[in-house]
Design a protein around this motif. Structure first.
Motif, PDB file in Angstrom:
ATOM      1  N   SER A 158       0.801  -1.228   0.000  1.00  0.00           N
ATOM      2  CA  SER A 158       0.000   0.000   0.000  1.00  0.00           C
ATOM      3  C   SER A 158       0.832   1.275   0.000  1.00  0.00           C
ATOM      4  O   SER A 158       0.284   2.367   0.140  1.00  0.00           O
ATOM      5  CB  SER A 158      -0.926   0.005   1.227  1.00  0.00           C
ATOM      6  OG  SER A 158      -0.183  -0.054   2.438  1.00  0.00           O
ATOM      7  N   ASP A 208      -3.150   8.205  -0.492  1.00  0.00           N
ATOM      8  CA  ASP A 208      -3.897   6.962  -0.328  1.00  0.00           C
ATOM      9  C   ASP A 208      -5.405   7.225  -0.386  1.00  0.00           C
ATOM     10  O   ASP A 208      -6.136   6.538  -1.107  1.00  0.00           O
ATOM     11  CB  ASP A 208      -3.527   6.312   1.006  1.00  0.00           C
ATOM     12  CG  ASP A 208      -4.242   4.998   1.222  1.00  0.00           C
ATOM     13  OD1 ASP A 208      -3.753   3.970   0.725  1.00  0.00           O
ATOM     14  OD2 ASP A 208      -5.306   4.985   1.883  1.00  0.00           O
ATOM     15  N   TYR A 268      -0.365   2.129   6.785  1.00  0.00           N
ATOM     16  CA  TYR A 268      -0.626   1.263   5.643  1.00  0.00           C
ATOM     17  C   TYR A 268      -2.135   1.210   5.427  1.00  0.00           C
ATOM     18  O   TYR A 268      -2.917   1.737   6.238  1.00  0.00           O
ATOM     19  CB  TYR A 268      -0.078  -0.154   5.889  1.00  0.00           C
ATOM     20  CG  TYR A 268      -0.693  -0.853   7.077  1.00  0.00           C
ATOM     21  CD1 TYR A 268      -1.850  -1.629   6.937  1.00  0.00           C
ATOM     22  CD2 TYR A 268      -0.145  -0.737   8.351  1.00  0.00           C
ATOM     23  CE1 TYR A 268      -2.433  -2.258   8.025  1.00  0.00           C
ATOM     24  CE2 TYR A 268      -0.719  -1.364   9.439  1.00  0.00           C
ATOM     25  CZ  TYR A 268      -1.865  -2.121   9.278  1.00  0.00           C
ATOM     26  OH  TYR A 268      -2.434  -2.741  10.358  1.00  0.00           O
ATOM     27  N   SER A 269      -2.560   0.568   4.352  1.00  0.00           N
ATOM     28  CA  SER A 269      -3.995   0.432   4.090  1.00  0.00           C
ATOM     29  C   SER A 269      -4.252  -0.896   3.398  1.00  0.00           C
ATOM     30  O   SER A 269      -3.329  -1.545   2.896  1.00  0.00           O
ATOM     31  CB  SER A 269      -4.504   1.587   3.221  1.00  0.00           C
ATOM     32  OG  SER A 269      -3.918   1.560   1.930  1.00  0.00           O
ATOM     33  N   TRP A 270      -5.497  -1.297   3.386  1.00  0.00           N
ATOM     34  CA  TRP A 270      -5.906  -2.492   2.650  1.00  0.00           C
ATOM     35  C   TRP A 270      -7.395  -2.380   2.329  1.00  0.00           C
ATOM     36  O   TRP A 270      -8.146  -1.679   3.006  1.00  0.00           O
ATOM     37  CB  TRP A 270      -5.590  -3.768   3.421  1.00  0.00           C
ATOM     38  CG  TRP A 270      -6.518  -4.122   4.556  1.00  0.00           C
ATOM     39  CD1 TRP A 270      -7.525  -5.045   4.545  1.00  0.00           C
ATOM     40  CD2 TRP A 270      -6.519  -3.588   5.898  1.00  0.00           C
ATOM     41  NE1 TRP A 270      -8.147  -5.125   5.768  1.00  0.00           N
ATOM     42  CE2 TRP A 270      -7.545  -4.238   6.616  1.00  0.00           C
ATOM     43  CE3 TRP A 270      -5.749  -2.615   6.553  1.00  0.00           C
ATOM     44  CZ2 TRP A 270      -7.821  -3.951   7.956  1.00  0.00           C
ATOM     45  CZ3 TRP A 270      -6.038  -2.323   7.885  1.00  0.00           C
ATOM     46  CH2 TRP A 270      -7.051  -2.989   8.557  1.00  0.00           C
ATOM     47  N   HIS A 275     -12.442   0.512   2.345  1.00  0.00           N
ATOM     48  CA  HIS A 275     -11.012   0.812   2.302  1.00  0.00           C
ATOM     49  C   HIS A 275     -10.593   1.128   3.731  1.00  0.00           C
ATOM     50  O   HIS A 275     -11.085   2.085   4.339  1.00  0.00           O
ATOM     51  CB  HIS A 275     -10.727   2.004   1.398  1.00  0.00           C
ATOM     52  CG  HIS A 275      -9.272   2.342   1.285  1.00  0.00           C
ATOM     53  ND1 HIS A 275      -8.372   1.553   0.600  1.00  0.00           N
ATOM     54  CD2 HIS A 275      -8.555   3.381   1.792  1.00  0.00           C
ATOM     55  CE1 HIS A 275      -7.168   2.094   0.676  1.00  0.00           C
ATOM     56  NE2 HIS A 275      -7.250   3.205   1.393  1.00  0.00           N
TER      57      HIS A 275
END
Length: 479
Positions: free
Chosen positions: A280, A337, A288-290, A296
């Motif tokens: 990410s 992001d 961070y992301s997912w 999201h």
């Protein structure tokens, strides 16, 4: 040939890795050495739609940590790495294996290096971004070790009642009802060793000997978590202040000067996990992301790496930690992001940071200044926090003003603080009178939050504890 070796050779053929195995790989794989290589502290986490990172600890270093996995009765594939890391004061090595090329939303069986043949587990990969299947996830913060090294029923402050179910046990009982767990900072409370000794809860050691007590609490926590939850459900984590150093930011007349190398600057936290920062564009386990179905998810860092962060050297939190990236990196990453989210595909955005800025009357002003404008600009729906040791459900808020529409299609993020999971320090009491944006506060029982994503306009949250609280959030996304 043992059954384990047979499966291993099948895996080499099925995965097509025989030609790619490094020199010494077979010897390393078969070189199990009893307790030295016996796996413990098992956990795993998402690494993109088609990836999963499997992590566990061993007493000795593994040359090639290896995971056998497969979709059927045979674990006919392998993945391996060279990531077996430790740090000064640690009694174990953290092993991490990234598995890629998996099918989304699919169950796999797996077994880690040197596990007993019967010691097989399962993981389920991430729901693809945009998938409309409803699901549930667990959210916790501020959860520490239970039992003789932490929260127990022995008469300490805010002790458990005899026979009381702990949050770990509750999560274990409900784990068939959620697909993953998100732990938003303050894991284990190993840094409470000093308070526990000063209180007479643990026998006194020297400050130098405290390093071993810290490590014992940390290991006990990760083993408890594995038995109860993390060997069965993905475990996503973020940084809290109690990961930063060894002495809870100062206890009694002590300062972090007593912390030895390996128990400062988030060292244990950085070694123990491998969150999907690489996938990410984030940094380590800090931000961070997912994506998961209709949501999201974003983990950001309220401890370091933004202007006047409380955990930086000279900051208000006294943790003397970081930075972990060049100046401005986290803020720019968060903007980029959130700007990249396709709201038609993932209509919901849920973020978490450890320190709240909307809570009773003690808030993180620097966190608010750094992050709230970004959450408002990019239309974040829900913002989750811990740090304060109680449950506080707030209204959607923008610049300190509650949204008059409440949870019915608000134009501001909905805020929730839940640091009531439980640890040695027990619960705390919100300052009164409560702020005008506080809707409900619970400070007498331990618990955790269960979120259910029903569809693109409807999410519910339940506080799971002896004093439950349920609420429904609705918004008019363009589905």
């Amino acid at each position: 040939m043992t059954p384990q070796a047979h499966l291993f050779l099948l895996g080499l053929a099925a995965a097509g890795q025989a030609a790619r195995q490094p020199e010494g790989f077979k010897d390393a794989f078969f070189g199990c050495r009893g307790n030295e290589t016996a796996p413990e502290q098992l956990h795993f986490n998402y690494a993109g739609d088609r990836g999963m990172t499997i992590s566990w600890n061993t007493a000795a270093k593994l040359q090639f940590p290896t995971v056998r996995y497969g979709r059927g009765p045979l674990l006919d594939r392998i993945a391996f790495s060279e990531v077996s890391v430790t740090y000064p004061t640690s009694s174990t090595y953290s092993n991490h294996v990234f598995i890629d090329g998996l099918e989304p939303d699919t169950e796999y069986g797996f077994a880690v290096h040197c596990a007993d043949e019967k010691d097989r587990h399962q993981f389920k990969t991430s729901l693809p971004a945009g998938h409309r299947r409803p699901y549930t996830f667990a959210f916790i913060a501020d959860l520490g070790t239970m039992g003789p090294l932490g929260l127990t029923d022995n008469g300490q402050k805010d002790a458990l009642s005899p026979g009381e179910i702990t949050t770990m046990q509750s999560l274990s009982q409900f784990k068939d009802q959620f697909e993953f767990m998100w732990h938003d900072g303050d894991l284990a409370y190993a840094d409470d060793w000093l308070n526990e000794e000063l209180d007479g809860f643990l026998p006194n050691t020297t400050t130098k000997g405290g390093a071993a007590v810290y490590e014992a609490i940390l290991n006990a926590f990760y083993n408890e978590m594995a038995v109860n939850v993390t060997m069965d459900r993905p475990y996503m984590v973020g940084p809290g202040n109690h990961e930063a150093n060894c002495d809870n930011g100062g206890a009694g007349s002590y300062t972090d000067s007593i912390c030895v190398q390996g128990q400062t600057n988030f060292t244990g936290f950085r070694n123990h996990f491998r969150m999907p920062a690489e996938q990410s564009g984030g940094v380590e386990n800090f931000w961070y992301s997912w994506d998961y179905g209709m949501v999201h998810f974003v983990q950001f860092n309220t401890e370091t790496d933004f202007p006047n962060a409380p955990g930086i050297p000279g900051g208000s939190g006294e943790e003397n930690a970081g930075p972990f990236a060049p100046n401005g990196t986290q803020i720019e990453w968060l903007k980029k992001d959130l700007a990249s989210v396709d709201r038609k595909k993932t209509p919901w955005i849920i973020v978490a940071g450890h320190r709240p800025w909307y809570v009773d009357d003690t808030m993180c002003d620097s966190c608010q200044a750094a992050f709230e404008p970004i959450l408002l600009e990019y239309g974040v729906d829900i913002a989750l926090f811990g740090h304060k040791h109680f449950y506080e459900r707030l209204a959607p808020i923008a610049d300190g003003v509650p949204d008059p529409k409440g949870l019915n299609d608000p134009s501001a993020p909905w805020y929730l603080v839940n640091g009531a999971a439980g640890h040695y320090e027990g619960l705390s009491t919100p300052n009164t009178p409560l702020q005008n944006y506080t809707v409900k506060a619970i400070d007498t029982v331990y618990g955790w939050s269960r979120f259910t994503v029903h569809n693109c306009t409807h999410i519910t949250q339940d506080f799971i504890g002896e004093s439950p609280d349920a609420i429904s959030f609705e918004t008019q996304h363009h589905c």
